[in-house]
Scaffold this motif. Structure first.
Motif, PDB file in Angstrom:
ATOM      1  N   THR A 161       0.906 -76.779  47.625  1.00  0.00           N
ATOM      2  CA  THR A 161       0.637 -75.224  47.506  1.00  0.00           C
ATOM      3  C   THR A 161       2.468 -75.168  46.583  1.00  0.00           C
ATOM      4  OG1 THR A 161      -1.022 -74.901  49.016  1.00  0.00           O
ATOM      5  CG2 THR A 161       0.641 -73.304  48.458  1.00  0.00           C
ATOM      6  N   LEU A 164       3.077 -75.622  43.573  1.00  0.00           N
ATOM      7  CA  LEU A 164       2.578 -75.383  42.774  1.00  0.00           C
ATOM      8  C   LEU A 164       3.219 -73.608  42.170  1.00  0.00           C
ATOM      9  CD1 LEU A 164      -1.468 -75.597  43.692  1.00  0.00           C
ATOM     10  CD2 LEU A 164      -0.381 -76.004  42.061  1.00  0.00           C
ATOM     11  N   ASN A 165       3.723 -73.424  43.464  1.00  0.00           N
ATOM     12  CA  ASN A 165       4.892 -72.061  43.794  1.00  0.00           C
ATOM     13  C   ASN A 165       5.612 -72.633  42.829  1.00  0.00           C
ATOM     14  OD1 ASN A 165       2.468 -71.075  45.202  1.00  0.00           O
ATOM     15  ND2 ASN A 165       3.198 -71.025  47.406  1.00  0.00           N
ATOM     16  N   ALA A 167       6.063 -74.356  40.194  1.00  0.00           N
ATOM     17  CA  ALA A 167       6.035 -74.180  39.030  1.00  0.00           C
ATOM     18  C   ALA A 167       6.796 -75.770  38.592  1.00  0.00           C
ATOM     19  CB  ALA A 167       6.250 -73.049  38.134  1.00  0.00           C
ATOM     20  N   ARG A 408      -6.854 -78.845  42.427  1.00  0.00           N
ATOM     21  CA  ARG A 408      -6.255 -77.566  42.447  1.00  0.00           C
ATOM     22  C   ARG A 408      -5.067 -77.413  41.014  1.00  0.00           C
ATOM     23  NH1 ARG A 408      -3.445 -76.877  47.878  1.00  0.00           N
ATOM     24  NH2 ARG A 408      -2.526 -74.332  46.837  1.00  0.00           N
ATOM     25  N   VAL A 409      -4.673 -79.074  39.991  1.00  0.00           N
ATOM     26  CA  VAL A 409      -4.060 -79.147  39.347  1.00  0.00           C
ATOM     27  C   VAL A 409      -4.540 -79.094  38.169  1.00  0.00           C
ATOM     28  CG1 VAL A 409      -1.780 -79.911  38.565  1.00  0.00           C
ATOM     29  CG2 VAL A 409      -2.303 -78.893  40.860  1.00  0.00           C
ATOM     30  N   LEU A 436       3.662 -78.672  37.320  1.00  0.00           N
ATOM     31  CA  LEU A 436       1.639 -78.944  37.725  1.00  0.00           C
ATOM     32  C   LEU A 436       1.100 -77.662  36.826  1.00  0.00           C
ATOM     33  CD1 LEU A 436       1.821 -79.403  41.591  1.00  0.00           C
ATOM     34  CD2 LEU A 436       2.458 -80.876  39.348  1.00  0.00           C
ATOM     35  N   THR A 437      -0.165 -77.742  36.402  1.00  0.00           N
ATOM     36  CA  THR A 437      -0.412 -76.796  35.619  1.00  0.00           C
ATOM     37  C   THR A 437      -1.765 -76.090  37.026  1.00  0.00           C
ATOM     38  OG1 THR A 437      -0.176 -76.776  33.756  1.00  0.00           O
ATOM     39  CG2 THR A 437      -1.431 -75.913  33.641  1.00  0.00           C
ATOM     40  N   PRO A 438      -2.182 -74.996  37.723  1.00  0.00           N
ATOM     41  CA  PRO A 438      -3.565 -74.806  38.054  1.00  0.00           C
ATOM     42  C   PRO A 438      -4.088 -74.418  37.911  1.00  0.00           C
ATOM     43  CG  PRO A 438      -1.099 -73.371  38.419  1.00  0.00           C
ATOM     44  CD  PRO A 438      -0.738 -73.799  36.906  1.00  0.00           C
TER      45      PRO A 438
END
Length: 439
Positions: A161, A164-165, A167, A408-409, A436-438
């Motif tokens: 997480t 992802l936040n 990027a 998630r990715v 990472l691309t969600p």
């Protein structure tokens, strides 16, 4: 004259470094003289081994060893580096055989270029090894792994997480380093407030494997030993206060199963230090290597996403292809024969796990990562009596992270070049920019 002064200075510094280890209950006895005698060229290749200049202590080779491995595989079964006075074994079957043959190829004189011994399972053989391993085994049982599964998955969720936040980030700093150190700290019962000290001591402690016969090298070794002493002091203080031995900690589990009372605080301390240093660094290398592989092989990541049941075997293939511990050493205590080559009694032998895991006689297209390959005969965690006890924990961490990623990715992309460590035995990314691309 200058050379003699430098050598004398190295010996003096090395002696001080050795004395620094004495507070650790005299647990470690090192043959510093043998370790720093690098100007001695050793034997020629008279035993039949093929002479080579392959040298994992060369930082360029250590960071990118695969051309060297291919050259070893094109040669004979045993190579010899006269400069390092070291025999090199690189084929999978030969490395596995040497790991089994503890009567002739021993761990009891150390598993690094520095000869030393200590009352740890990794540094013993035969009955003593069996006894020490039996003491430690309950800490890594199926029940123990099951009890730590939830905290592992929670950490994986939190750290993915965080990535992802962000990027774009360096996955080494964001996930590969904090994941194992935080998990091991929780398993040991160490509070989060002391994590920074643990991380620093662990990173410095690994340097004890890298003794180089130069003034700066010996100073670095002394810093590593100081980190080991700091860890020893930390555990002794907490043991005296009745901490770190609760029923939910790994040390508490060991004590619970130690019905004869033979497990002392000193042994618990050595086990804890070994877990911290060995389990932390190797899992960091595994996780960082996994991101690098999947970022540069998007087709393989898509294959895993399409079939998440591949996750366990994909982690095994990752262990094979990057091999977090590239090599360890052994010492012969009898003449040891491999094919037509006899390695003399008393020799230093480098067992190249990294080369063995890319042996073309054992693996088709060994330099290719295939997420659906079954590579279970790899030796990333060793083999035989010395199979790594912490292997289930490292696997559990990597699988937890990969489960989070596939859910998630949608894409893992490199955001710059990967920088690899130049440690002669432990290899993994030290800087890895990732995007990472969600989903």
């Amino acid at each position: 004259m200058m050379e003699r002064k430098t050598t004398a200075s190295i010996r003096k510094t090395a002696q001080k470094a050795t004395e620094a280890l004495q507070p650790v209950g005299n647990a470690v006895r090192m043959n510093v003289t043998a370790a720093i005698r690098t100007r001695r060229r050793g034997y020629d290749g008279w035993t039949g081994a093929i002479n080579t200049d392959y040298d994992p202590q060369n930082p360029i080779t250590a960071a990118h060893p695969f051309d060297a491995y291919r050259a070893l595989h094109r040669g004979g079964r045993v190579h010899y580096n006269p400069r390092r006075a070291t025999f090199i074994v690189s084929r999978l079957d030969d490395v596995r055989a040497a790991l089994r043959d503890t009567d002739q190829v021993t761990s009891s004189q150390g598993v690094t270029r520095l000869r030393f011994s200590a009352p740890l399972a990794v540094l013993t053989d035969d009955d003593e090894h069996t006894r020490l391993r039996r003491q430690v085994q309950p800490g890594f049982s199926r029940g123990a792994m099951k009890s730590w599964q939830a905290m592992t998955e929670k950490l994986a969720t939190e750290l993915v997480t965080d990535m992802l936040n962000a990027a774009e980030c360096d996955v080494v700093q964001r996930l590969a380093i904090p994941m194992p150190i935080r998990l091991i700290a929780q398993i040991l019962g160490v509070p989060d407030t002391e994590l920074s000290d643990f991380r620093r001591w662990s990173e410095r402690g690994v340097g004890v494997m890298e003794l180089r016969p130069t003034p700066s090298g010996v100073v670095d070794a002394a810093k590593s030993m100081a980190a080991m002493i700091a860890l020893q002091r930390y555990f002794r203080t907490h043991f005296a206060a009745g901490k770190l031995k609760g029923s939910d900690t790994v040390l508490g589990r060991l004590l619970e199963h130690n019905t004869d009372g033979s497990l002392t605080d000193r042994q618990l301390m050595l086990i804890a230090i070994h877990l911290l240093i060995a389990g932390n660094e190797t899992t960091t290398n595994l996780l960082g290597g996994m991101f690098d592989t999947l970022a540069r092989h998007p087709d393989q990541y898509e294959l895993i996403r399409a079939n998440p049941d591949l996750i366990p075997i994909a982690v095994e293939e990752q262990l094979r292809i990057t091999t977090p511990i590239q090599n360890l050493y052994r010492y012969t205590r009898a003449d040891y024969r491999i094919g037509e080559v006899t390695i003399p009694n008393g020799s230093r032998v480098l067992l190249s796990f990294g080369a063995a895991n890319r042996d073309p006689a054992a693996f088709e297209d060994p330099d290719m990562y295939r997420a659906d390959r079954d590579p279970r005969k790899h030796i990333a965690f060793g083999y035989g009596a010395h199979m790594c006890l912490g292997a289930p924990l490292a696997r559990m961490e990597a699988q937890a992270v990969l489960n989070e990623l596939v859910a998630r990715v949608s894409r893992i992309s490199p955001d710059g070049p990967t920088r690899w460590s130049s440690h002669s035995s432990l290899r993994g990314p030290t800087h890895l920019p990732i995007r990472l691309t969600p989903v």
